[in-house]
Scaffold this motif. Sequence first.
Motif, PDB file in Angstrom:
ATOM      1  N   CYS A  41      -1.281 -15.491  -6.536  1.00 45.74           N
ATOM      2  CA  CYS A  41      -2.122 -14.590  -5.941  1.00 45.74           C
ATOM      3  C   CYS A  41      -2.949 -14.013  -7.080  1.00 45.74           C
ATOM      4  CB  CYS A  41      -1.580 -13.290  -5.170  1.00 45.74           C
ATOM      5  SG  CYS A  41      -2.898 -12.041  -4.558  1.00 45.74           S
ATOM      6  N   HIS A  43      -4.549 -11.309  -7.304  1.00 47.81           N
ATOM      7  CA  HIS A  43      -4.334 -10.029  -7.545  1.00 47.81           C
ATOM      8  C   HIS A  43      -3.464  -9.472  -8.557  1.00 47.81           C
ATOM      9  CE1 HIS A  43      -2.970  -5.972  -6.065  1.00 47.81           C
ATOM     10  NE2 HIS A  43      -3.981  -5.551  -6.561  1.00 47.81           N
ATOM     11  N   SER A  44      -2.090 -10.052  -8.414  1.00 42.05           N
ATOM     12  CA  SER A  44      -0.942  -9.681  -9.244  1.00 42.05           C
ATOM     13  C   SER A  44       0.132 -10.705  -9.029  1.00 42.05           C
ATOM     14  CB  SER A  44      -0.414  -8.246  -8.863  1.00 42.05           C
ATOM     15  OG  SER A  44       0.256  -7.823  -9.756  1.00 42.05           O
ATOM     16  N   GLY A  45      -0.361 -11.832  -8.704  1.00 45.02           N
ATOM     17  CA  GLY A  45       0.689 -13.181  -9.010  1.00 45.02           C
ATOM     18  C   GLY A  45       1.462 -13.373  -7.823  1.00 45.02           C
ATOM     19  N   CYS A  60      -1.822 -12.016   1.647  1.00 43.22           N
ATOM     20  CA  CYS A  60      -0.583 -12.075   0.609  1.00 43.22           C
ATOM     21  C   CYS A  60       0.527 -11.073   0.829  1.00 43.22           C
ATOM     22  CB  CYS A  60      -1.277 -11.599  -0.669  1.00 43.22           C
ATOM     23  SG  CYS A  60      -0.257 -11.700  -1.920  1.00 43.22           S
ATOM     24  N   LEU A  62       2.620  -9.502  -0.831  1.00 42.35           N
ATOM     25  CA  LEU A  62       2.873  -8.505  -1.753  1.00 42.35           C
ATOM     26  C   LEU A  62       2.222  -7.159  -1.513  1.00 42.35           C
ATOM     27  CD1 LEU A  62       5.267  -9.159  -3.904  1.00 42.35           C
ATOM     28  CD2 LEU A  62       3.394  -9.335  -5.571  1.00 42.35           C
ATOM     29  N   HIS A  63       0.606  -7.357  -1.423  1.00 43.18           N
ATOM     30  CA  HIS A  63      -0.037  -6.176  -1.278  1.00 43.18           C
ATOM     31  C   HIS A  63      -0.898  -6.211  -0.156  1.00 43.18           C
ATOM     32  CE1 HIS A  63       1.079  -6.281  -5.631  1.00 43.18           C
ATOM     33  NE2 HIS A  63       1.610  -5.083  -5.419  1.00 43.18           N
ATOM     34  N   LEU A  64      -0.738  -7.207   0.509  1.00 42.70           N
ATOM     35  CA  LEU A  64      -1.755  -7.445   1.815  1.00 42.70           C
ATOM     36  C   LEU A  64      -3.025  -7.478   1.766  1.00 42.70           C
ATOM     37  CD1 LEU A  64       0.206  -4.862   4.034  1.00 42.70           C
ATOM     38  CD2 LEU A  64       0.725  -7.408   3.487  1.00 42.70           C
TER      39      LEU A  64
HETATM   40  S1  FES Z   1      -0.174  -9.957  -5.392  1.00 46.70           S
HETATM   41 FE1  FES Z   1      -1.377 -10.588  -3.589  1.00 46.70          FE
HETATM   42  S2  FES Z   1      -2.267  -8.900  -2.764  1.00 46.70           S
HETATM   43 FE2  FES Z   1      -1.083  -8.219  -4.734  1.00 46.70          FE
END
Ligand code: FES
Length: 97
Positions: A41, A43-45, A60, A62-64
């Motif tokens: 992702c 955003h943050s992997g 995603c 992890l953080h949607l």
């Molecule tokens: S790592 Fe995918 S939304 Fe944050």
Amino acid sequence: MILGPVDEIPPGEGRAYTVQGRTLAVFRLRSGALKAFPAACPHSGGPLADAQIDENVLICPLHLNTWDLTTGCSRSGQPDLEVIGVREVAGQIVFSP
Ligand code: FES
């Protein structure tokens, strides 16, 4: 290059494949279409292969954050996803960049 049989991805889910040094998240939509993006992702992997699909939106785990499954465009202010070429040929997932 063949990644594997289409049947190993249940409809509405994704799986990660590594090809030519890249890890891809390949999704089999309920319509039968295949879509692929980089597996990490932007955003943050987070592991996009584990993302949920809600109609035409990728979420995603992890953080949607969300992306359009057709275009890879972000719907939540994150970088867009690169759309990677995959198609089905005789029941196989073919990587065709
Ligand atoms: S790592 Fe995918 S939304 Fe944050």
